[in-house]
Motif scaffolding. Structure first.
Motif, PDB file in Angstrom:
ATOM      1  N   PHE A 133       0.893  -1.169   0.000  1.00 21.92           N
ATOM      2  CA  PHE A 133       0.000   0.000   0.000  1.00 21.92           C
ATOM      3  C   PHE A 133       0.921   1.205   0.000  1.00 21.92           C
ATOM      4  O   PHE A 133       1.413   1.606   1.056  1.00 21.92           O
ATOM      5  CB  PHE A 133      -0.891   0.025   1.247  1.00 21.92           C
TER       6      PHE A 133
ATOM      7  N   LEU B 286       4.073   1.125   2.172  1.00 20.17           N
ATOM      8  CA  LEU B 286       3.895   0.102   3.209  1.00 20.17           C
ATOM      9  C   LEU B 286       3.851  -1.294   2.599  1.00 20.17           C
ATOM     10  O   LEU B 286       3.048  -1.565   1.708  1.00 20.17           O
ATOM     11  CB  LEU B 286       2.591   0.387   3.958  1.00 20.17           C
TER      12      LEU B 286
ATOM     13  N   ALA C 258       2.471  -4.457   3.180  1.00 20.66           N
ATOM     14  CA  ALA C 258       1.494  -5.123   4.048  1.00 20.66           C
ATOM     15  C   ALA C 258       1.665  -6.637   3.991  1.00 20.66           C
ATOM     16  O   ALA C 258       1.408  -7.329   4.963  1.00 20.66           O
ATOM     17  CB  ALA C 258       0.083  -4.726   3.640  1.00 20.66           C
TER      18      ALA C 258
ATOM     19  N   PRO D 279       0.989  -8.916  15.755  1.00 19.76           N
ATOM     20  CA  PRO D 279       0.457  -7.710  16.387  1.00 19.76           C
ATOM     21  C   PRO D 279      -0.521  -6.955  15.466  1.00 19.76           C
ATOM     22  O   PRO D 279      -0.619  -7.261  14.279  1.00 19.76           O
ATOM     23  CB  PRO D 279       1.710  -6.865  16.653  1.00 19.76           C
ATOM     24  N   ASN D 280      -1.219  -5.988  16.034  1.00 22.85           N
ATOM     25  CA  ASN D 280      -2.159  -5.188  15.243  1.00 22.85           C
ATOM     26  C   ASN D 280      -1.453  -4.532  14.072  1.00 22.85           C
ATOM     27  O   ASN D 280      -0.346  -4.024  14.223  1.00 22.85           O
ATOM     28  CB  ASN D 280      -2.772  -4.081  16.108  1.00 22.85           C
ATOM     29  N   GLY D 281      -2.081  -4.581  12.933  1.00 23.66           N
ATOM     30  CA  GLY D 281      -1.518  -3.939  11.754  1.00 23.66           C
ATOM     31  C   GLY D 281      -0.406  -4.738  11.104  1.00 23.66           C
ATOM     32  O   GLY D 281       0.275  -4.248  10.209  1.00 23.66           O
ATOM     33  N   ALA D 282      -0.231  -5.998  11.519  1.00 27.25           N
ATOM     34  CA  ALA D 282       0.840  -6.811  10.949  1.00 27.25           C
ATOM     35  C   ALA D 282       0.545  -7.186   9.497  1.00 27.25           C
ATOM     36  O   ALA D 282       1.455  -7.509   8.732  1.00 27.25           O
ATOM     37  CB  ALA D 282       1.026  -8.071  11.773  1.00 27.25           C
ATOM     38  N   GLY D 283      -0.739  -7.184   9.128  1.00 25.31           N
ATOM     39  CA  GLY D 283      -1.096  -7.536   7.760  1.00 25.31           C
ATOM     40  C   GLY D 283      -1.861  -8.841   7.672  1.00 25.31           C
ATOM     41  O   GLY D 283      -1.959  -9.445   6.601  1.00 25.31           O
ATOM     42  N   LYS D 284      -2.462  -9.265   8.774  1.00 28.09           N
ATOM     43  CA  LYS D 284      -3.187 -10.548   8.784  1.00 28.09           C
ATOM     44  C   LYS D 284      -4.439 -10.472   7.914  1.00 28.09           C
ATOM     45  O   LYS D 284      -4.665 -11.328   7.055  1.00 28.09           O
ATOM     46  CB  LYS D 284      -3.573 -10.911  10.228  1.00 28.09           C
ATOM     47  N   SER D 285      -5.235  -9.431   8.131  1.00 25.87           N
ATOM     48  CA  SER D 285      -6.464  -9.312   7.348  1.00 25.87           C
ATOM     49  C   SER D 285      -6.152  -9.095   5.871  1.00 25.87           C
ATOM     50  O   SER D 285      -6.878  -9.559   4.988  1.00 25.87           O
ATOM     51  CB  SER D 285      -7.330  -8.170   7.874  1.00 25.87           C
ATOM     52  N   THR D 286      -5.082  -8.375   5.611  1.00 28.17           N
ATOM     53  CA  THR D 286      -4.670  -8.151   4.225  1.00 28.17           C
ATOM     54  C   THR D 286      -4.321  -9.480   3.548  1.00 28.17           C
ATOM     55  O   THR D 286      -4.689  -9.724   2.395  1.00 28.17           O
ATOM     56  CB  THR D 286      -3.452  -7.204   4.197  1.00 28.17           C
TER      57      THR D 286
ATOM     58  N   GLN E 175     -13.409 -10.204   9.985  1.00 31.90           N
ATOM     59  CA  GLN E 175     -13.045  -9.626  11.275  1.00 31.90           C
ATOM     60  C   GLN E 175     -14.105  -8.617  11.699  1.00 31.90           C
ATOM     61  O   GLN E 175     -14.554  -8.617  12.829  1.00 31.90           O
ATOM     62  CB  GLN E 175     -11.678  -8.944  11.163  1.00 31.90           C
TER      63      GLN E 175
ATOM     64  N   GLU F 263     -10.338 -13.675  13.138  1.00 32.00           N
ATOM     65  CA  GLU F 263     -10.680 -13.358  14.521  1.00 32.00           C
ATOM     66  C   GLU F 263     -12.124 -13.716  14.900  1.00 32.00           C
ATOM     67  O   GLU F 263     -12.890 -12.860  15.319  1.00 32.00           O
ATOM     68  CB  GLU F 263     -10.424 -11.876  14.797  1.00 32.00           C
TER      69      GLU F 263
ATOM     70  N   HIS G 125      -6.462 -13.458  17.944  1.00 29.02           N
ATOM     71  CA  HIS G 125      -5.687 -12.759  18.975  1.00 29.02           C
ATOM     72  C   HIS G 125      -5.722 -13.498  20.314  1.00 29.02           C
ATOM     73  O   HIS G 125      -4.887 -13.264  21.173  1.00 29.02           O
ATOM     74  CB  HIS G 125      -6.237 -11.346  19.184  1.00 29.02           C
TER      75      HIS G 125
HETATM   76  N1  LIG Z   1      -6.736  -0.656   1.742  1.00 31.39           N
HETATM   77  C1  LIG Z   1      -5.647  -0.255   2.426  1.00 31.39           C
HETATM   78  N2  LIG Z   1      -4.968   0.843   2.010  1.00 31.39           N
HETATM   79  C2  LIG Z   1      -3.878   1.264   2.685  1.00 31.39           C
HETATM   80  N3  LIG Z   1      -3.391   0.655   3.760  1.00 31.39           N
HETATM   81  C3  LIG Z   1      -4.016  -0.434   4.221  1.00 31.39           C
HETATM   82  C4  LIG Z   1      -5.196  -0.943   3.582  1.00 31.39           C
HETATM   83  N4  LIG Z   1      -5.616  -2.031   4.251  1.00 31.39           N
HETATM   84  C5  LIG Z   1      -4.744  -2.190   5.280  1.00 31.39           C
HETATM   85  N5  LIG Z   1      -3.786  -1.245   5.256  1.00 31.39           N
HETATM   86  C6  LIG Z   1      -2.665  -1.156   6.175  1.00 31.39           C
HETATM   87  O1  LIG Z   1      -1.973  -2.370   6.082  1.00 31.39           O
HETATM   88  C7  LIG Z   1      -1.518  -2.769   7.366  1.00 31.39           C
HETATM   89  C8  LIG Z   1      -2.040  -4.148   7.676  1.00 31.39           C
HETATM   90  O2  LIG Z   1      -3.421  -4.097   7.931  1.00 31.39           O
HETATM   91  P1  LIG Z   1      -4.283  -5.375   8.320  1.00 31.39           P
HETATM   92  O3  LIG Z   1      -5.679  -4.932   8.495  1.00 31.39           O
HETATM   93  O4  LIG Z   1      -4.003  -6.436   7.355  1.00 31.39           O
HETATM   94  O5  LIG Z   1      -3.654  -5.730   9.747  1.00 31.39           O
HETATM   95  P2  LIG Z   1      -4.116  -6.864  10.762  1.00 31.39           P
HETATM   96  O6  LIG Z   1      -2.924  -7.688  11.015  1.00 31.39           O
HETATM   97  O7  LIG Z   1      -5.330  -7.555  10.285  1.00 31.39           O
HETATM   98  O8  LIG Z   1      -4.428  -5.999  12.053  1.00 31.39           O
HETATM   99  P3  LIG Z   1      -5.528  -6.246  13.193  1.00 31.39           P
HETATM  100  O9  LIG Z   1      -4.920  -7.175  14.168  1.00 31.39           O
HETATM  101  O10 LIG Z   1      -5.730  -4.883  13.775  1.00 31.39           O
HETATM  102  O11 LIG Z   1      -6.751  -6.785  12.554  1.00 31.39           O
HETATM  103  C9  LIG Z   1      -1.988  -1.712   8.340  1.00 31.39           C
HETATM  104  O12 LIG Z   1      -0.918  -0.831   8.578  1.00 31.39           O
HETATM  105  C10 LIG Z   1      -3.093  -1.026   7.628  1.00 31.39           C
HETATM  106  O13 LIG Z   1      -3.178   0.316   8.019  1.00 31.39           O
END
Ligand SMILES: Nc1ncnc2c1ncn2[C@@H]1O[C@H](COP(=O)(O)OP(=O)(O)OP(=O)(O)O)[C@@H](O)[C@H]1O
Ligand SMILES: [Mg+2]
Lengths: 327, 249
Positions: free
Chosen positions: B15, B18, B20, B39-46, B87, B174, B205
């Motif tokens: 992104f 970043l 991800a 951890p939060n924001g690690a990129g799991k949902s991505t 999630q 989650e 988590h």
């Molecule tokens: N569509 C997007 N555009 C820009 N940045 C994004 C987008 N989607 C996610 N991000 C960024 O990518 C990173 C990973 O996000 P993601 O949601 O995958 O984290 P996560 O591991 O699922 O976190 P959580 O535990 O909070 O669910 C984060 O820094 C988020 O801000």
């Protein structure tokens, strides 16, 4: 709170009793007003399928209303001038038969709704509103610039089209035709909302991602809803043209699209009888206030504002509360 | 090694600046629960979004049941047997719990073009939906509007909808969030048995649940998998302790 079912019944009774009374009291003008309300309600029942079930805010439904109207006007024009509509690739004659004209209007508006829907559904939100509006305007300008069918002046039809076994020139009989179609459309809309298709469409409005996650295509569901919606509004257009024995580009105007939407919003978006309540209120205000001032739309605007601010389910929502589950 | 039912091959997603997802290769085997933690924001949902087809990776491939599905739509992947939970609940909030579950059954039936008979009277759809709701413990809430459910119950409904699809692979983001300890325990027991119906890629988590359930755990930090292994391997891994488990202790 009144049960929605009871309010719906009351609305149906109003729609029957007033014209019958007017017939007995020899007040044909009242019957004509009620016919107008029934036709507007039909157009709005159509829009409500796209708007209420599908969440598609279409500001271009006058396009379908106008197409239905012109389908009637053109068929009747050729029938009364004894000229064919087309000679190639095969001979198409005009017609003065209502059932045939209804079929044509439904087919033409459904076809147009398919094209408009496919192109508009690539967008969403405000862009969807704008693009449907643009399509509506396109049809409007096209109708103005087509001199064969009257251009800006529109087309007059001298004698109302016929329905086998009925005298359509008798106001009460023509009202009954329109009312019967309205009731059929309501029955269809009600079944549609509860059907498997309705279940999926409802979800596609609220959570398209969810629909996709169960393997269905939310946009295809919405497109089908848009086509059914446009076809119904097109049928209303054919009846409206027959009521007035006249079609003109005004049927395509964006104001008319807005009015159809106002019927739905005043009555209650997504409520089965919302369009009926909305159209009745509209025609009543138009009649009562239209005589006092040219600016009666201001009163309508105030009403609309109140409904939007205080009753999120429109008039039906104000009277009956939130919708119960379909069961 | 048995053949993986689901795998990513070196997928990356940026992104802007970043990263991800950074060159991620993971797989999921039959009868397995593979947990992804981080951890939060690690990129799991991505990562999940790329596996499910709602996000396109910038590079790399996704393989589902032995087939490269990188270019296929999310819908095609669902039809091929992928069941996903979100999630952030993506449910029709105005509809009842039963209607949401029936939507899943309707999708699985592949026949949404029925315009007349009431859906709620369709016994096939209804049975499938009720059965799934019973399994997650929502049988007493069938007539409740989804908007009125608690956070945790919505997660349960997410799981129920995915069950109606009879998927061959589960991907859950989650599912325990907001459930409370009683609910998590119950869902943990349920997922434990579910893995034999179809393997589960589980983002979670709740560490108790993860260590109780997972055959393998992968740790995702800043878009990179820093370790994959059994619960014990992961607990003992110094890099993981530093990067992740360390700040929880
Ligand atoms: N569509 C997007 N555009 C820009 N940045 C994004 C987008 N989607 C996610 N991000 C960024 O990518 C990173 C990973 O996000 P993601 O949601 O995958 O984290 P996560 O591991 O699922 O976190 P959580 O535990 O909070 O669910 C984060 O820094 C988020 O801000
Ligand atoms: Mg996440």
């Amino acid at each position: 709170m009144i049960k929605e079912r009871h309010l719906n019944m009351a609305l149906i009774v109003v729609c029957v009793v007033i014209p019958v009374w007017a017939h007995l009291a020899d007040e044909p003008f009242i019957i004509t007003l009620m016919t107008r309300a029934a036709i507007f309600a039909l157009a709005a029942v159509g829009l409500n399928i796209a708007l209420g079930l599908g969440g598609l805010v279409s500001l271009g439904h006058a396009a379908f209303f106008g197409l239905g109207g012109y389908a009637m006007g053109i068929s009747a024009f050729h029938a009364q001038t004894f000229t064919p509509v087309a000679e190639w690739p095969f001979l198409i004659e005009g017609t003065k038969s209502m059932p045939a004209i209804w079929l044509i209007s439904v087919a033409v508006s459904a076809f147009a709704a398919t094209i408009v829907g496919i192109l508009s559904l690539r967008t969403s939100g405000v862009y969807f509103i704008m693009i449907t509006l643009a399509f509506g305007q396109m049809f409007f300008y096209f109708s103005i610039s087509w001199p064969t069918y009257g251009g800006e002046d529109g087309l007059s039809v001298y004698v109302r089209n016929g329905f086998p076994g009925l005298n359509t020139l008798d106001p009460i009989q023509f009202f009954m035709i329109c009312f019967a179609i309205l009731v059929a459309a309501l029955a269809l809309a009600s079944r549609l909302a509860r059907s498997p298709f309705g279940l999926a469409l409802n979800a596609a409005r609220q959570a398209p991602q969810r629909v996709e996650t169960v393997g269905l295509d939310p946009n295809r569901l919405k497109l089908v809803a848009f086509v059914i919606s446009g076809a119904m509004t097109g049928l209303a257009g054919a009846l409206f043209a027959d009521l007035n024995r006249f079609v003109s580009p005004a049927m395509f105007s964006w104001q008319l699209s807005g009015e159809i939407m106002v019927f739905v919003i005043i009555g209650g978006v997504g409520r089965l009888f919302g369009p009926v309540a909305g159209a009745l209120v509209f025609v009543t205000l138009e009649h009562l206030l239209g005589g006092f001032s040219e600016f009666w739309h201001v009163h309508l605007g105030v009403l609309l504002l109140l409904v939007v601010l205080f009753g999120r389910g429109g008039l039906i929502g104000m009277i009956c509360g939130r919708e119960g589950s379909h069961d | 090694m048995t053949e993986a039912v689901l795998a990513t091959h070196a997928i990356s997603k940026n992104f802007g600046a970043l990263k991800a997802s950074d060159n991620i290769s993971i797989d999921l085997r039959p009868n397995e629960i593979h947990a992804i933690i981080g951890p939060n924001g690690a990129g799991k949902s991505t990562l999940i979004a790329q596996i499910c087809g709602t996000l396109k990776p910038c590079a790399g491939n996704v393989e589902l049941l032995g087939r490269d599905v990188t270019k296929e739509s999310a819908r095609d992947r669902v039809r091929a047997g992928l069941g996903r939970t979100f999630q952030i609940s993506a449910l029709a909030m105005e509809d009842t719990v039963l209607q949401n579950a029936m939507l899943g059954a309707l999708g699985a039936s592949g026949r949404p073009w029925r315009f007349f008979g009431p859906a709620l009277r369709d016994n096939e759809l209804r049975d499938a939906a009720e059965c799934a709701l019973l399994r997650v413990g929502l049988e007493d809430f069938m007539r409740v509007r989804t908007a009125e459910l608690s956070h945790g119950q919505r997660r349960q409904l997410e799981v129920a909808v995915s069950l109606t699809l009879n998927p061959r692979v589960f991907v859950m983001d989650e599912p325990m969030a907001g459930l409370g300890s009683e609910g998590s325990k119950r869902l943990t027991g349920f997922l434990d048995a579910l893995r034999h119906e179809a393997p589960i890629l589980l983002v979670e988590h709740d560490m108790d649940a993860v260590f109780a359930l997972a055959d393998r755990i992968s740790v995702l930090v800043y878009g990179r998998i820093i370790a994959t292994g059994s619960g014990n391997d992961i607990r003992a891994n110094p890099e993981v302790q530093e990067a992740y488990l360390g700040d929880e202790a």
